[in-house]
Design a protein around this motif. Structure first.
Motif, PDB file in Angstrom:
ATOM      1  N   VAL A 130       0.852  -1.189   0.000  1.00 60.10           N
ATOM      2  CA  VAL A 130       0.000   0.000   0.000  1.00 60.10           C
ATOM      3  C   VAL A 130       0.889   1.240   0.000  1.00 60.10           C
ATOM      4  O   VAL A 130       2.079   1.163   0.312  1.00 60.10           O
ATOM      5  N   CYS A 131       0.292   2.365  -0.350  1.00 62.94           N
ATOM      6  CA  CYS A 131       1.014   3.633  -0.336  1.00 62.94           C
ATOM      7  C   CYS A 131       0.269   4.616   0.550  1.00 62.94           C
ATOM      8  O   CYS A 131      -0.952   4.518   0.711  1.00 62.94           O
ATOM      9  N   GLU A 132       1.004   5.557   1.116  1.00 64.87           N
ATOM     10  CA  GLU A 132       0.421   6.546   2.026  1.00 64.87           C
ATOM     11  C   GLU A 132       0.952   7.920   1.649  1.00 64.87           C
ATOM     12  O   GLU A 132       2.067   8.051   1.138  1.00 64.87           O
ATOM     13  N   ASN A 133       0.139   8.941   1.884  1.00 60.88           N
ATOM     14  CA  ASN A 133       0.549  10.308   1.570  1.00 60.88           C
ATOM     15  C   ASN A 133       0.225  11.199   2.762  1.00 60.88           C
ATOM     16  O   ASN A 133      -0.949  11.382   3.096  1.00 60.88           O
ATOM     17  N   GLY A 134       1.250  11.737   3.416  1.00 58.75           N
ATOM     18  CA  GLY A 134       1.047  12.586   4.584  1.00 58.75           C
ATOM     19  C   GLY A 134       1.703  13.941   4.411  1.00 58.75           C
ATOM     20  O   GLY A 134       2.706  14.066   3.694  1.00 58.75           O
ATOM     21  N   ARG A 135       1.188  14.958   5.089  1.00 59.18           N
ATOM     22  CA  ARG A 135       1.726  16.311   4.929  1.00 59.18           C
ATOM     23  C   ARG A 135       3.152  16.429   5.484  1.00 59.18           C
ATOM     24  O   ARG A 135       3.902  17.320   5.091  1.00 59.18           O
ATOM     25  N   SER A 136       3.567  15.512   6.362  1.00 57.71           N
ATOM     26  CA  SER A 136       4.912  15.592   6.935  1.00 57.71           C
ATOM     27  C   SER A 136       5.951  14.830   6.117  1.00 57.71           C
ATOM     28  O   SER A 136       7.072  15.314   5.920  1.00 57.71           O
ATOM     29  N   THR A 137       5.597  13.627   5.662  1.00 52.21           N
ATOM     30  CA  THR A 137       6.579  12.778   4.986  1.00 52.21           C
ATOM     31  C   THR A 137       6.325  12.627   3.499  1.00 52.21           C
ATOM     32  O   THR A 137       7.181  12.115   2.783  1.00 52.21           O
ATOM     33  N   GLY A 138       5.179  13.056   3.008  1.00 55.47           N
ATOM     34  CA  GLY A 138       4.889  12.923   1.596  1.00 55.47           C
ATOM     35  C   GLY A 138       4.450  11.514   1.221  1.00 55.47           C
ATOM     36  O   GLY A 138       3.926  10.765   2.045  1.00 55.47           O
ATOM     37  N   PHE A 139       4.687  11.148  -0.028  1.00 55.38           N
ATOM     38  CA  PHE A 139       4.197   9.893  -0.592  1.00 55.38           C
ATOM     39  C   PHE A 139       5.241   8.797  -0.469  1.00 55.38           C
ATOM     40  O   PHE A 139       6.403   8.993  -0.829  1.00 55.38           O
ATOM     41  N   ASP A 140       4.829   7.627   0.043  1.00 52.50           N
ATOM     42  CA  ASP A 140       5.724   6.468   0.065  1.00 52.50           C
ATOM     43  C   ASP A 140       4.878   5.207   0.139  1.00 52.50           C
ATOM     44  O   ASP A 140       3.671   5.261   0.384  1.00 52.50           O
ATOM     45  N   CYS A 141       5.510   4.066  -0.075  1.00 54.53           N
ATOM     46  CA  CYS A 141       4.793   2.791  -0.110  1.00 54.53           C
ATOM     47  C   CYS A 141       5.502   1.782   0.798  1.00 54.53           C
ATOM     48  O   CYS A 141       6.698   1.918   1.085  1.00 54.53           O
ATOM     49  N   GLY A 142       4.753   0.766   1.234  1.00 55.35           N
ATOM     50  CA  GLY A 142       5.326  -0.246   2.109  1.00 55.35           C
ATOM     51  C   GLY A 142       4.490  -1.504   2.132  1.00 55.35           C
ATOM     52  O   GLY A 142       3.320  -1.513   1.719  1.00 55.35           O
ATOM     53  N   ILE A 143       5.067  -2.570   2.641  1.00 55.72           N
ATOM     54  CA  ILE A 143       4.416  -3.865   2.697  1.00 55.72           C
ATOM     55  C   ILE A 143       3.371  -3.902   3.811  1.00 55.72           C
ATOM     56  O   ILE A 143       3.510  -3.226   4.831  1.00 55.72           O
TER      57      ILE A 143
END
Length: 229
Positions: A130-143
């Motif tokens: 899945v991928c996540e988008n947050g105002r602090s770390t931005g866009f990234d993906c993980g298992i």
């Protein structure tokens, strides 16, 4: 002579008005899943998604621990635009809040950074990504690691301010970021994520968006029968 000049001037003004056409209103503040929001002029969190409910209201979601009922909402990217909406529902059990936006002030969008949301989907099983988008770390993906009670753990980056961030699989919204795991059964697991490119950190914990939407529908208030823009 004066009459001729006045007639020419009047004709020029009319022609200019026709050429210019009617004035167009400026678009509202762009808001979508992954946008930074300011609650009550103080708390920084992330918008999960934005769309319309069954009554046609423009609504969005964020993490419940960010919000208090009645909090005003502003855009982190355009704070000068003022209040864009208010928190109209908070659920502590599933840690979500419903925001009703002013459609005259907000333009909803499907894409913010690397996140595109076109629909609602099921959370991937253990081993999926899945991928996540947050105002602090931005866009990234993980298992996806699996379930911890009613929450699902994944290896995306989660720092303060990322709460409420959309969790997506492709272009489908599958969950909401609620924080990171700091310990399990007395075991310290509090390894903060420094950057989204560093995979060595505590996992994020999330709630499936289907559970959240089911709870909203059961309540019957703003957000019922929600669908993203």
């Amino acid at each position: 002579m004066n009459t001729i000049r006045l007639t020419v001037l009047t004709t020029a003004v009319v022609a200019a008005s026709v050429a210019a056409g009617p004035a167009h209103a400026e678009p509202g503040v762009l808001m979508g899943g992954g946008s930074g929001i300011i609650l009550d002029d103080y708390e920084l969190c992330t918008l999960t998604t934005i769309g319309h409910d069954g009554a046609g209201r423009l609504v969005g979601l964020t993490a419940g621990h960010c919000a208090v009922l009645g909090d005003t909402i502003a855009s982190e990217q355009d704070w000068g635009a003022g209040d864009l909406g208010r928190v109209v529902d908070v659920n502590d059990d599933l840690d979500y809040a419903v925001i009703e936006f002013d459609p005259a002030k907000v333009t909803p969008v499907r894409q913010v950074g690397g996140t595109v949301i076109t629909g609602i989907g099921a959370y991937p099983e253990q081993g999926g990504v899945v991928c996540e988008n947050g105002r602090s770390t931005g866009f990234d993906c993980g298992i996806v690691w699996g379930h911890l009670g009613d929450r699902i753990l994944n290896q995306t980056c989660s720092r303060p301010g990322d709460s409420g961030g959309p969790v997506t699989a492709g272009d489908q919204l599958v969950g909401m970021n609620n924080g990171r795991v700091v310990g399990v059964a007395g075991l310290d697991m509090n390894v903060e994520c420094v950057t989204a490119t560093n995979p060595v950190h505590s996992p994020a914990y999330t709630h499936p968006i289907t559970d959240i939407l089911t709870a909203i529908n059961t309540g019957g208030g703003p957000g019922t029968a929600f669908h993203p823009i």
